[in-house]
Structures are given as structure tokens and as C-alpha cells.
Design a protein around this motif. Structure first.
Motif, short mmCIF file in Angstrom:
data_model
loop_
_atom_site.label_atom_id
_atom_site.label_comp_id
_atom_site.label_asym_id
_atom_site.label_seq_id
_atom_site.Cartn_x
_atom_site.Cartn_y
_atom_site.Cartn_z
N ALA A 76 0.83 -1.21 0.00
CA ALA A 76 0.00 0.00 0.00
C ALA A 76 0.86 1.26 0.00
O ALA A 76 0.56 2.23 -0.70
CB ALA A 76 -0.92 0.00 1.22
N ALA A 114 -11.38 4.06 -1.01
CA ALA A 114 -11.05 2.73 -0.52
C ALA A 114 -12.04 2.26 0.54
O ALA A 114 -12.52 1.11 0.51
CB ALA A 114 -9.64 2.71 0.04
N VAL A 325 -7.02 -0.18 -4.16
CA VAL A 325 -6.72 -0.67 -2.81
C VAL A 325 -6.65 -2.19 -2.81
O VAL A 325 -5.92 -2.79 -2.01
CB VAL A 325 -7.79 -0.17 -1.80
CG1 VAL A 325 -9.14 -0.81 -2.06
CG2 VAL A 325 -7.35 -0.42 -0.38
N GLY A 358 -4.96 -0.81 3.88
CA GLY A 358 -4.77 -0.39 2.50
C GLY A 358 -4.98 1.10 2.30
O GLY A 358 -4.17 1.77 1.66
N ALA A 359 -6.07 1.62 2.87
CA ALA A 359 -6.39 3.05 2.68
C ALA A 359 -5.33 3.95 3.29
O ALA A 359 -4.83 4.89 2.65
CB ALA A 359 -7.76 3.35 3.28
#
Length: 494
Positions: A76, A114, A325, A358-359
Motif C-alpha cells: 500500500a 477505498a 486498494v 490499504g487506505a
């Protein structure tokens, strides 16, 4: 008098010493900045591992999930450092946004995309490329996903270091493919999916470049080259903004909101048409007010395109966060589901804690390492202004819609960079065309030497060749690296 000369020399010496200290501080800051970024990234990766431990600490597979969370967080960060620049680079290069403003907008809208619309987009990453059933053992599938995550993250990291914007989608696809081949042979790969991805290598940048060049030609012919530029802008800018609004409405319906609602291509186009007409009508009085008092020159036109460009960059970031994402946490979600339920035969969903990794990882990567890639995309390929950057943003939305209609997978990275190249090459062609026209009008006009003509090329060939080479080798390089990592992990574990 001698005393004054001595004092003056003393002040000069003091100024030079202060100058040296100032240069030393600047150099120290330049050296320390990447170290600070690496330190913050390390802390974030550790927190991702702790989050996984919090949710899976009491299970026998806790260590594997922690390792997967660490790899997902690392991926990420690399997506934020490399991929997000494609959305923000044109707006920064056109000076419609400052670097700080671009990073703030991208961080907010990438995270929102995301978390709000990320949904279950991981299915293709987890199951569409390599069938889990063909791999057999659960542990082998988990190791394949781990290898895919780490290999794609390492490849994107390397591409960022050399200044090449690459497709993180293609990186993770190559990683999954390579690990799948190493685990179960070539028959495990869905070669139909891979064929479509290979076609997108050519389709994405070509469509993006052609559409961006076509809109730039339209703007030049209908507005820039007209005698009364402001009057032409009052007519055509609302139309162009309406087209942009409609395109992005359809784009978001297809690429972002489809994870919240069931949206077909026809419904998306109907939404886009309605939004486009509404925005066109609303923008007519707005552009009239903005154009009052503007001088009849090209510089005045930039004012009218600045706000639409900023809005388009924000919308692109939202859709990018909703889709990409999955490149960071898709394999992580597949691992969590495989270890939690004993397989991935059903739909693969992303748990909230995985989505947050992920975000926030994308946002941290953009904030810490994104500015360099934003400058490359926005200023070092070709010179952009708000009108050219607007064409790049619009081409990204329209290309996704056309590709969805054709049923072909495309890369948002390739589209955006293809749009930048398309704008640059069109400017070269247009400048050459106008030069030939001027020679016909004034035959005695002196011609430029071949060396000077090459120096005046509007697209930097070195960046063009570097980026194209990185695109071509992304899937095979990530696949080879993933296969090697998988074989090494299997040798250690099994």
C-alpha cells in the motif's frame, strides 16, 4: 577608516560562515528527509502487523497473517508513492494545485474511495488469475499469495526509485501469476484473463493518448486559435465541463460505486448523460461571470479550466482508491479468508481492518514518497497547463468507459501517462504543422538546424523510453520474482 574596513571584512566573513551553515542545514535536511520517511513507513508497517496480531493473535495461523499484513502495508505504501501521482501529476504540473494541496486532496479522496467503495473488488486478484482449487493445499495457496504481495511491492518500489510510473494492477497480477505457475504449473493460470491484461498494455496508453490529443485539438481549434478567445470560451467551456462531469459520473458509477450498487454500462451512461446536461446548463452563467474582464489571450483561459481540473483530480483519486486498494490488500484478504474459513471458494471480502491498512498505507505512501513521482508525471514528461491537464483527466474517464464497453481490462496508470504523452506528441505535431504553414506564407524564413529541432522536442524521449520499458517488463519481472520468492518460502516452510 581602518577600523571600518576591519569591521566590513569581519561582517563579510560572518556572512560567509552563516551561508555555509545555511547550506549545511539544507544538505542535512535533504539527507534526513528520506530517512524520516523510511522511519515513519516502518512504524506504519509495524502497526499493521500489530493490528493483525490483535485480530488473529489467538489462532494457530497468527504468524502468517501478521506477515501478510506487513507485506500488504508495504504494498500500500508503494501504491501511494507511485500510482497516485498519475491522478495528481497533471494538476500540479499545470500549477492548478500546489504540491501540498494535491497531497491533501489525494489522501482524503483515496482513503474515502477505498473505505466507502472498495467492496469486494479483490475477487479477480484472489481467484480470477489462478484458480485456488488448482493449487490444492491451503498452505501452498497462502504462500503463493504472500509471494505475490512481496514481489509486486518490491517491483513497484524499484520502479519508483528509477522514476517510472508503473501499473500496480499489472504488478500484482504478475505476482499472482508467477507464484501460481511455480505452485501448480502453467495450467493453473487463466490465460484468457492474462491475454486481456496483455492487450491492455497497448490499448490503455493508446486510447488515453488519442482521446487526450483529440480534446486538445478541439480546444485549440475552437478556442485558442480564435480571434475572440473569451467569446469562444463562453460557448465551449461549459460544454467541455459538462462532458467532463458526465464522463466522471459514468466513470465513478462503473469503477467506484458499482461496489455499492448494481450498475450496468447502460445505467452508467444514462447517469453520465443526465449529470453532463445538468452541469453544462449550470456552468453557462458561471463561466460568463468568470470571464468578465479577462484579457483576450491564452493565459486568461487557464483561469476557466483550473477549478474543473482540481475537481477531476479529486474524482480520479476517489475511483482509484476504490479499485486499486485491492492491489495492496487483495491477497491479504484472500489469506485471511483462507485461514479463517479454510478456503476461498466463495466471494472474497475485505475485512474492515484490512481495508484500513490499504487506505492509510496509500495515503502515507503518497505523503512520504509521492512528490517525486508527481513532479515526474506533471513536469518532466512534457509541459502542462490547465487546458492540457484537463484533457489528460478527461481522457482517463472516457477511456475507462470505452474499455468497459469493449469488455477489455485497462490500467489507470497507463491511461493517465498515455494521456500525458498524447498531449505532448500532439503539441509537437501541431508546432511542426504551424511551422510548415509559416514557411509557405513566408518562403524566405530561416529554417532551424536539425540539432535545434531535436532539442525543441516537446516530449522528453528519455522518460518516454524508461516508462515504456518498465511497462513492458512489469508482468514478467513481477512473475519471475514472485516464483523465486514462492519457491524459497516453500523450501523454508514445507
Amino acid at each position: 577608516m581602518a577600523h571600518k574596513d576591519l569591521e566590513a571584512r569581519h561582517l563579510d566573513t560572518l556572512d560567509r560562515d552563516l551561508g555555509r551553515f545555511s547550506n549545511l542545514e539544507i544538505a542535512a535536511a535533504a539527507v534526513a528527509r528520506p530517512i524520516v520517511g523510511i522511519g515513519i513507513s516502518f512504524i506504519f508497517v509495524v502497526f499493521a502487523g500489530l493490528a493483525a496480531m490483535l485480530f488473529f493473535g489467538q489462532t494457530p495461523n497468527a504468524l502468517i497473517v501478521v506477515i501478510a499484513a506487513v507485506f500488504g502495508a508495504y504494498m500500500a505504501l508503494n501504491i501511494g508513492a507511485n500510482d497516485v501521482a498519475n491522478n495528481m501529476g497533471p494538476a500540479v504540473g499545470a500549477q492548478a494545485l500546489t504540491m501540498g494541496g494535491a497531497i491533501a486532496i489525494a489522501a482524503i479522496f483515496e482513503s474515502a474511495g477505498a473505505l466507502i467503495a472498495g467492496g469486494d473488488v479483490v475477487s479477480t486478484v484472489a481467484k480470477g488469475i489462478v484458480a485456488p482449487d488448482s493449487i490444492g493445499e491451503e498452505l501452498v495457496f497462502v504462500l503463493a499469495m504472500l509471494a505475490a504481495l512481496l514481489s509486486s511491492a518490491l517491483w513497484v518500489n524499484l520502479a519508483t526509485l528509477v522514476g517510472a510510473p508503473v501499473s500496480t494492477t499489472h504488478s500484482i497480477v504478475g505476482g499472482v501469476m508467477g507464484a501460481g505457475i511455480a505452485a501448480a504449473g502453467f495450467a493453473a493460470v487463466n490465460w484468457g484473463t492474462m491475454g486481456g491484461i496483455a492487450a491492455s498494455w497497448v490499448l490503455s496508453p493508446l486510447l488515453g493518448g488519442v482521446i487526450a490529443a483529440a480534446f486538445l485539438w478541439f480546444i485549440k481549434s475552437r478556442i485558442v486559435y480564435r480571434d475572440d478567445k473569451i467569446a469562444s470560451a463562453r460557448v465551449w467551456v461549459p460544454v467541455l465541463v459538462g462532458i467532463m462531469a458526465g464522463a466522471f459520473a459514468a466513470y465513478l458509477a462503473l469503477k467506484g460505486l458499482k461496489h455499492l450498487f448494481d450498475v450496468s454500462l447502460g445505467h452508467a451512461l444514462a447517469i453520465g448523460l443526465a449529470v453532463g446536461i445538468g452541469v453544462w446548463l449550470a456552468m453557462i452563467p458561471v463561466i460568463r461571470r468568470q470571464s468578465v474582464g479577462l484579457e483576450n489571450r491564452n493565459k486568461s483561459l487557464k483561469v476557466l479550466f483550473a477549478i474543473p481540473l482540481i475537481v477531476s483530480a479529486a474524482l480520479l483519486s476517489f475511483a482509484h482508491g476504490a479499485n486499486d486498494v485491492a492491489n495492496a490488500v487483495g491477497p491479504l484478504a484472500a489469506i485471511v479468508q483462507a485461514l479463517g474459513t479454510g478456503g476461498v471458494s466463495g466471494a472474497v471480502n475485505i475485512p474492515l481492518w484490512v481495508m484500513v491498512i490499504g487506505a492509510f498505507g496509500i495515503s502515507f505512501g503518497l505523503f512520504l514518497f509521492g512528490p517525486r513521482m508527481i513532479r515526474i508525471v506533471g513536469t518532466r514528461i512534457t509541459k502542462l497547463n490547465p487546458m492540457r491537464a484537463y484533457c489528460v483527466a478527461l481522457s482517463a474517464a472516457l477511456t475507462v468507459i470505452v474499455a468497459s464497453w469493449l469488455g477489455l481490462p485497462v490500467s489507470s496508470t497507463h491511461i493517465a501517462i498515455g494521456g500525458v504523452f498524447g498531449v505532448g506528441f500532439f503539441r509537437e505535431w501541431d508546432a511542426e504543422r504551424r511551422l510548415r504553414s509559416a514557411r509557405l506564407t513566408v518562403p524566405d524564413r530561416p529554417q532551424l538546424a536539425p540539432e535545434e529541432r531535436r532539442r525543441r522536442k516537446l516530449v522528453r524521449r528519455s522518460h518516454f523510453l524508461t516508462i515504456v520499458a518498465a511497462w513492458v517488463i512489469t508482468v514478467p519481472a513481477a512473475a519471475l520474482l514472485s516464483a523465486l520468492l514462492f519457491l524459497g518460502m516453500r523450501a523454508l516452510v514445507m
